[in-house]
Each structure stands twice: as C-alpha cells, then as structure tokens.
Design a protein around this motif. Structure first.
Motif, PDB file in Angstrom:
ATOM      1  N   ARG A 137       0.848  -1.188   0.000  1.00 47.41           N
ATOM      2  CA  ARG A 137       0.000   0.000   0.000  1.00 47.41           C
ATOM      3  C   ARG A 137       0.887   1.243   0.000  1.00 47.41           C
ATOM      4  N   GLN A 138       0.821   2.001  -1.058  1.00 48.71           N
ATOM      5  CA  GLN A 138       1.597   3.217  -1.157  1.00 48.71           C
ATOM      6  C   GLN A 138       0.863   4.360  -0.452  1.00 48.71           C
ATOM      7  N   PRO A 139       1.545   5.096   0.404  1.00 50.17           N
ATOM      8  CA  PRO A 139       0.862   6.197   1.098  1.00 50.17           C
ATOM      9  C   PRO A 139       0.479   7.305   0.120  1.00 50.17           C
ATOM     10  N   LYS A 140      -0.713   7.829   0.344  1.00 42.96           N
ATOM     11  CA  LYS A 140      -1.221   8.918  -0.493  1.00 42.96           C
ATOM     12  C   LYS A 140      -1.481  10.140   0.378  1.00 42.96           C
ATOM     13  N   TYR A 141      -1.107  11.275  -0.154  1.00 42.94           N
ATOM     14  CA  TYR A 141      -1.327  12.543   0.540  1.00 42.94           C
ATOM     15  C   TYR A 141      -2.256  13.404  -0.310  1.00 42.94           C
ATOM     16  N   ASN A 142      -3.425  12.823  -0.624  1.00 42.57           N
ATOM     17  CA  ASN A 142      -4.355  13.493  -1.529  1.00 42.57           C
ATOM     18  C   ASN A 142      -5.499  14.178  -0.808  1.00 42.57           C
ATOM     19  N   LEU A 143      -5.563  14.117   0.509  1.00 45.63           N
ATOM     20  CA  LEU A 143      -6.673  14.689   1.258  1.00 45.63           C
ATOM     21  C   LEU A 143      -6.345  16.119   1.667  1.00 45.63           C
ATOM     22  N   THR A 144      -7.305  16.981   1.432  1.00 43.49           N
ATOM     23  CA  THR A 144      -7.177  18.379   1.835  1.00 43.49           C
ATOM     24  C   THR A 144      -8.158  18.653   2.973  1.00 43.49           C
ATOM     25  N   LYS A 145      -8.202  19.913   3.407  1.00 46.98           N
ATOM     26  CA  LYS A 145      -9.102  20.291   4.481  1.00 46.98           C
ATOM     27  C   LYS A 145     -10.561  20.118   4.061  1.00 46.98           C
ATOM     28  N   GLU A 146     -10.866  20.379   2.769  1.00 52.20           N
ATOM     29  CA  GLU A 146     -12.236  20.198   2.298  1.00 52.20           C
ATOM     30  C   GLU A 146     -12.651  18.726   2.341  1.00 52.20           C
ATOM     31  N   HIS A 147     -11.734  17.835   2.005  1.00 51.07           N
ATOM     32  CA  HIS A 147     -12.043  16.414   2.079  1.00 51.07           C
ATOM     33  C   HIS A 147     -12.322  15.970   3.515  1.00 51.07           C
ATOM     34  N   ILE A 148     -11.541  16.465   4.434  1.00 43.52           N
ATOM     35  CA  ILE A 148     -11.734  16.087   5.838  1.00 43.52           C
ATOM     36  C   ILE A 148     -13.060  16.623   6.365  1.00 43.52           C
ATOM     37  N   ASP A 149     -13.400  17.864   5.979  1.00 47.61           N
ATOM     38  CA  ASP A 149     -14.689  18.411   6.401  1.00 47.61           C
ATOM     39  C   ASP A 149     -15.851  17.593   5.823  1.00 47.61           C
ATOM     40  N   GLU A 150     -15.727  17.187   4.551  1.00 53.46           N
ATOM     41  CA  GLU A 150     -16.769  16.352   3.941  1.00 53.46           C
ATOM     42  C   GLU A 150     -16.866  14.992   4.634  1.00 53.46           C
ATOM     43  N   MET A 151     -15.716  14.441   5.014  1.00 46.84           N
ATOM     44  CA  MET A 151     -15.707  13.163   5.723  1.00 46.84           C
ATOM     45  C   MET A 151     -16.406  13.287   7.077  1.00 46.84           C
ATOM     46  N   ARG A 152     -16.135  14.364   7.797  1.00 45.82           N
ATOM     47  CA  ARG A 152     -16.769  14.563   9.103  1.00 45.82           C
ATOM     48  C   ARG A 152     -18.274  14.781   8.950  1.00 45.82           C
ATOM     49  N   ARG A 153     -18.692  15.499   7.882  1.00 48.91           N
ATOM     50  CA  ARG A 153     -20.113  15.750   7.677  1.00 48.91           C
ATOM     51  C   ARG A 153     -20.865  14.444   7.397  1.00 48.91           C
ATOM     52  N   LEU A 154     -20.312  13.604   6.540  1.00 49.14           N
ATOM     53  CA  LEU A 154     -20.947  12.334   6.235  1.00 49.14           C
ATOM     54  C   LEU A 154     -20.998  11.416   7.465  1.00 49.14           C
ATOM     55  N   PHE A 171     -12.496   7.959   0.211  1.00 42.52           N
ATOM     56  CA  PHE A 171     -11.450   8.975   0.190  1.00 42.52           C
ATOM     57  C   PHE A 171     -10.055   8.384  -0.026  1.00 42.52           C
ATOM     58  N   GLU A 172      -9.974   7.060  -0.247  1.00 39.30           N
ATOM     59  CA  GLU A 172      -8.705   6.387  -0.536  1.00 39.30           C
ATOM     60  C   GLU A 172      -7.666   6.664   0.551  1.00 39.30           C
ATOM     61  N   CYS A 173      -8.045   6.315   1.763  1.00 39.45           N
ATOM     62  CA  CYS A 173      -7.141   6.470   2.900  1.00 39.45           C
ATOM     63  C   CYS A 173      -7.307   5.259   3.815  1.00 39.45           C
ATOM     64  N   SER A 174      -6.591   5.238   4.904  1.00 34.24           N
ATOM     65  CA  SER A 174      -6.648   4.120   5.837  1.00 34.24           C
ATOM     66  C   SER A 174      -7.785   4.315   6.834  1.00 34.24           C
ATOM     67  N   THR A 175      -8.209   3.204   7.431  1.00 32.70           N
ATOM     68  CA  THR A 175      -9.264   3.279   8.444  1.00 32.70           C
ATOM     69  C   THR A 175      -8.793   3.997   9.705  1.00 32.70           C
ATOM     70  N   VAL A 176      -7.500   3.899   9.997  1.00 33.40           N
ATOM     71  CA  VAL A 176      -6.970   4.603  11.174  1.00 33.40           C
ATOM     72  C   VAL A 176      -7.091   6.115  11.000  1.00 33.40           C
ATOM     73  N   PHE A 177      -6.828   6.591   9.788  1.00 28.55           N
ATOM     74  CA  PHE A 177      -6.954   8.032   9.544  1.00 28.55           C
ATOM     75  C   PHE A 177      -8.406   8.472   9.662  1.00 28.55           C
ATOM     76  N   VAL A 178      -9.341   7.641   9.183  1.00 27.76           N
ATOM     77  CA  VAL A 178     -10.755   7.988   9.303  1.00 27.76           C
ATOM     78  C   VAL A 178     -11.169   8.054  10.772  1.00 27.76           C
ATOM     79  N   GLN A 179     -10.721   7.119  11.576  1.00 32.48           N
ATOM     80  CA  GLN A 179     -11.068   7.144  12.996  1.00 32.48           C
ATOM     81  C   GLN A 179     -10.497   8.358  13.702  1.00 32.48           C
ATOM     82  N   MET A 180      -9.323   8.823  13.283  1.00 32.58           N
ATOM     83  CA  MET A 180      -8.740  10.012  13.910  1.00 32.58           C
ATOM     84  C   MET A 180      -9.368  11.298  13.392  1.00 32.58           C
ATOM     85  N   ALA A 181      -9.622  11.361  12.078  1.00 34.79           N
ATOM     86  CA  ALA A 181     -10.113  12.612  11.497  1.00 34.79           C
ATOM     87  C   ALA A 181     -11.611  12.795  11.685  1.00 34.79           C
ATOM     88  N   ALA A 182     -12.386  11.696  11.618  1.00 36.61           N
ATOM     89  CA  ALA A 182     -13.841  11.801  11.712  1.00 36.61           C
ATOM     90  C   ALA A 182     -14.364  10.760  12.702  1.00 36.61           C
TER      91      ALA A 182
END
Length: 226
Positions: A137-154, A171-182
């Motif tokens: 799994r190659q790390p991706k740094y494609n998430l911006t502040k707008e993506h994180i806000d959309e993730m939290r809203r959903l 959002f093509e990220c890890s589950t750990v990042f989702v648990q921390m961000a949203a």
C-alpha cells in the motif's frame, strides 16, 4: 426340624431361574446385554490428564513480578546440553565455563562457514530466490481540508451508512486516519454500547467466564505477569 423344611425357601427362589434357563435353551432366547460406559471420551481423558503448572511459572504474590534479582529457568524435558547451560548457574572459577565457550565458538564457526559456502554457491550459480510479491500500500497525501470536512459531515449525518470502511474506500485512505479525522458522534457510540450490552445479556455462563478470563489475561500481560 426337617432338612427339607429348611431348604424349601431356597428351592422356591431357584425354581424361576431353572424355568428361565430351560425355556431359553429350548427357544434360543438371548438375554439383553447391559451396556457400560468406560473412560473413552476425549473430554474425560483431557480432564484426567490436566495438571497444574509448576510453581515457578506462577507470578509471585509477595513481590513485584518479575523481581530484579530473580531468574526463571525451566529447561525442556530433554537431554541437557553444555552449550545451553547459563553462566549464572556456574561459579566464576568453574572449568566448565571455558569448555562451554569453546563449544559455542566452534558451533558458531561451523555455522558461519556453512552459510558463507551456501551464499558463494548461490552467487556463483546466479540463482536467487524469486522476489516476494504481495500487495504493498503506497501512502497517499491526496486529502485536503475540504475532504476532511466532507468526511466529518458524512460521518455525523449517517454513521451507519458511512462507516469507517466505506469512508476509507471513498477517500482512498486508511481506516486509522478515518477514525482520527472523523470520529463517530456520541449518540452512535451510546447506541453501539447499548447494542453490545443487549448482546451480552444473551451470553451463557461459559461464554461470560471466557470473556472475563480473556480480559484478566490481557491485564496480566500489560502488567508483565505473563
């Protein structure tokens, strides 16, 4: 008293048996066998062979475990080898120390020589083992502040539909990042805890005891008692 009078009760008891034996021999009637259960089940055998662990494996109740000046040495039930004898059990002037060092050095030299010979042979032949192919799994740094806000809203609107795994796929990220961000809202967490409590109410005594034992073992592992 006559002898026949004394033997009369015994003859009366034996009369039905003689009648049964004669009738069975004449009509070839087989008497049913009485089944007896022996010690043949796996559970009973395991219970009978179950032995308590040695005292040296159990944690010390009087002091912290393991103590700073305490060593537990439980060798396997096999032939003793001088290469595995710890120096802690030998005095400093014991001649076995030099013998053990000599044996260890000899075994290390032979092992290194064999490994180097094998490496030279493989390099000479030019045959190397195939490269391991597994999904990286190659790390991706494609998430911006707008993506994180959309993730939290959903996640806040419908946590059941937008679970952690679905958000991670979207959002093509890890589950750990989702648990921390949203993180999930508090109402959803309370609903999950209530659901788990209802599930625990249906557990029997065996499963409840197993869960308690697992929790106790985890606590002992964190304290360094296992």
């Amino acid at each position: 008293m006559d002898l026949r009078t004394l033997l009369q009760p015994a003859t009366q008891l034996l009369a039905p048996l003689r009648h049964l034996s004669s009738s069975s021999s004449s009509s070839s009637v087989l008497l049913p066998l009485i089944a007896t259960r022996g010690h043949k089940t796996t559970a009973r055998t395991k219970r009978s062979l179950k032995m308590a662990p040695h005292d040296s494996f159990l944690p010390s109740r009087s002091a912290a475990f393991p103590a700073a000046d305490q060593i537990i040495y439980n060798p396997p039930a096999s032939e003793a080898s001088p290469e595995h004898t710890p120096f802690l059990f030998l005095p400093r002037n014991d001649p076995r120390r030099l013998a053990i060092m000599r044996l260890r050095n000899t075994s290390q030299l032979s092992t290194s020589a064999s490994s180097s010979a094998g490496a030279d042979a493989a390099a000479g032949d030019g045959e190397l083992p195939p490269e391991m192919r597994y999904k990286r799994r190659q790390p991706k740094y494609n998430l911006t502040k707008e993506h994180i806000d959309e993730m939290r809203r959903l996640r806040a609107e419908d946590p059941l539909t937008w679970s952690v795994q679905r958000l991670a796929r979207k959002f093509e990220c890890s589950t750990v990042f989702v648990q921390m961000a949203a993180p999930a809202p508090e109402e959803h967490l309370r609903w999950l805890r209530a659901k788990m409590e209802r599930k625990k109410e249906r557990w029997g005594p065996i499963r409840t005891a197993a869960r308690e034992d697992r929790k106790r073992r985890a606590e002992m592992l964190y304290r360094g008692e296992l």
